[in-house]
Scaffold this active site. Structure first.
Site, mmCIF file in Angstrom:
data_model
loop_
_atom_site.group_PDB
_atom_site.id
_atom_site.type_symbol
_atom_site.label_atom_id
_atom_site.label_comp_id
_atom_site.label_asym_id
_atom_site.label_seq_id
_atom_site.Cartn_x
_atom_site.Cartn_y
_atom_site.Cartn_z
ATOM 1 N NE ARG A 59 -2.366 1.611 3.357
ATOM 2 C CZ ARG A 59 -2.223 1.251 4.712
ATOM 3 N NH1 ARG A 59 -2.731 -0.153 4.698
ATOM 4 N NH2 ARG A 59 -1.845 1.759 5.330
ATOM 5 C CE LYS A 211 -11.017 8.061 -19.317
ATOM 6 N NZ LYS A 211 -12.109 6.950 -19.447
HETATM 7 C C1 LIG Z 1 -10.666 14.203 -18.288
HETATM 8 C C2 LIG Z 1 -10.788 13.167 -17.603
HETATM 9 N N1 LIG Z 1 -10.237 13.130 -16.181
HETATM 10 C C3 LIG Z 1 -10.561 11.868 -15.408
HETATM 11 C C4 LIG Z 1 -11.327 10.948 -15.831
HETATM 12 C C5 LIG Z 1 -11.708 9.697 -14.844
HETATM 13 O O1 LIG Z 1 -10.712 8.793 -15.140
HETATM 14 P P1 LIG Z 1 -11.147 7.195 -14.765
HETATM 15 O O2 LIG Z 1 -12.501 6.786 -15.490
HETATM 16 O O3 LIG Z 1 -9.967 6.366 -14.997
HETATM 17 O O4 LIG Z 1 -11.505 7.383 -13.352
HETATM 18 C C6 LIG Z 1 -11.879 10.806 -17.163
HETATM 19 C C7 LIG Z 1 -12.870 9.697 -17.544
HETATM 20 O O5 LIG Z 1 -13.388 9.675 -18.398
HETATM 21 C C8 LIG Z 1 -11.617 12.057 -17.927
HETATM 22 O O6 LIG Z 1 -12.256 12.035 -19.284
#
Ligand SMILES: Cc1ncc(COP(=O)(O)O)c(C=O)c1O
Length: 405
Positions: A59, A211
């Site tokens: 952790r 992403k």
């Molecule tokens: C710009 C942006 N930040 C943060 C997130 C959150 O990411 P996660 O789905 O990995 O928690 C997203 C999700 O689509 C996003 O588009």
């Protein structure tokens, strides 16, 4: 890894080849151990006390995450990084880090990912954090808000989700600094290929690793990259909350990041072609894309984003369309995957009003400019002609209802 080498080179090499016993693995293995053994208690004590480098409990840190963290810190020119189990957990801990020992007040961009808006309004505000949303692309408005709210933190996205607005990070970071606030930037849509917010004055940079960086739709993760001043607080909070990424996910993310820069270049090129084509289609009311000379932030985009690299997302509005027409259009897609997420090698389309911004009230959505006809396309690395052909056939199928609407 030397900072002198370019982003493409950092992406392939940084973080790897740590000595493991007598061997140095060429790429970082998956370390699944929950805890680490030392020959004597004295050494374990030194590791716990951070007087000696090493790992004690997963952790706190583990070798797979440490490699990924070094990679991301290198890419963003940061002091250190923390790998988290999702982009949202990364945003959460970044905000808590920013607000530690500061005024419990956030000035946030009004154009943000929906769950980030929820985090601010439904989690932090009820806990006593004052939240003020501003048009982050209007420096006068930001300046007034920072002066009036004296926030502990300013939060924005480099390229906003889903309308692709681009604020002047460097100017806003200077305002935040002058007010004693920390600046947190979500760099998910831009990636370190397009922007490195720490170089522009931000204190903490966040990515949803899910992403573009990982890029294959097979891992959920997040990362916070920190400057020197905030790193100890970030680590200390993480040891207590435990939002850490698992080692298998770390491995997948690191494997993905090695190719992120070349993927991103291709996605940017493809997205430019798709945006230009969409702009000529009679069934499309409006295309949001940073390369558009008529984009409301065109001057900032020219100043802050590299030539030709405007991101892999194109957002557009179907003419006079409501939910049923959008559904018909998205149901007709044959190649582009109608699913939630973005940044993957395959093209994907999302309906923000139904998914990313679903929890936000229709009124708030309207204020954000997210209409019922708006869709967000994440362009993949396919042959762009095939992506355009798929859009064309789906638009043709949706057209009669769109015309009569
Ligand atoms: C710009 C942006 N930040 C943060 C997130 C959150 O990411 P996660 O789905 O990995 O928690 C997203 C999700 O689509 C996003 O588009």
């Amino acid at each position: 890894m030397e900072k002198k080498v370019k982003t493409h080179t950092q992406a392939v090499h940084a973080g790897d080849r740590k000595k493991s016993g007598r061997h140095i693995p060429v790429t970082t293995p998956i370390h699944t151990a929950a805890s680490f053994f030392y020959e004597n208690m004295e050494q374990l004590d030194r590791v716990f006390g951070r007087e000696e480098p090493g790992f004690s409990y997963a952790r706190y840190d583990n070798p797979s995450n440490a490699a990924l963290e070094e990679l991301c810190a290198t890419l963003e020119n940061g002091h250190g990084a923390l790998a988290c189990c999702s982009g949202m957990s990364a945003i959460h801990i970044a905000l808590l880090t920013a607000l530690t020992d500061r005024r419990k007040s956030v000035v946030a961009a009004d154009a943000l990912y929906g769950a980030t808006v929820n985090l601010l309004l439904n989690v932090l505000e009820p806990m006593g954090v004052a939240v003020r949303f501003v048009d982050i692309c209007d420096l006068d408005i930001v300046e007034r808000a920072v002066r009036e709210a004296v926030p502990g933190c300013v939060l924005m996205e480099t390229i906003s989700n889903p309308l692709l607005r681009v604020g002047q990070i460097d100017c806003i970071a200077a305002m935040a600094k002058a007010a004693g606030a920390a600046m947190v930037v979500d760099n998910t849509f831009a990636t370190p290929l397009l922007a490195k917010p720490l170089d522009l004055g931000a204190n903490l940079v966040v990515h949803s690793l899910t992403k573009f960086l990982s890029g294959h739709g097979d891992v959920l993760g997040g990362i916070v990259v920190s400057d020197t001043a905030h790193f100890d607080t970030l680590r200390t909070l993480s040891r207590t909350f435990g939002p850490v990424l698992g080692p298998f996910e770390s491995y997948l993310a690191m494997r993905g990041i090695k190719t992120f820069a070349v993927r991103m270049e291709r996605q940017c090129t493809n997205a430019c072609r798709v945006a230009s084509w969409l702009a000529t289609q009679p069934g499309i009311a409006r295309v949001h894309f940073p390369a558009d000379p008529a984009h409301p932030d065109a001057a900032t985009i020219r100043r802050l984003l590299p030539d030709g690299l405007y991101g892999g997302i194109v957002t557009f509005e179907l003419k006079n369309a409501k939910r049923d027409q959008v559904f018909r259009f998205m149901n007709a897609l044959r190649l582009i995957v109608p699913a939630t997420s973005l940044g993957d090698v395959h093209s994907m389309m999302l309906y923000p009003a139904m998914s990313s911004h679903r929890e936000i009230s229709p009124k708030h959505r309207e204020r954000m400019g997210i209409s019922d006809g708006l869709v967000r396309l994440s362009v993949g690395i396919e042959a762009v002609e095939d992506v355009i052909a798929d859009l064309a056939q789906a638009l043709a199928k949706a057209a009669p209802a769109t015309r009569h609407a």
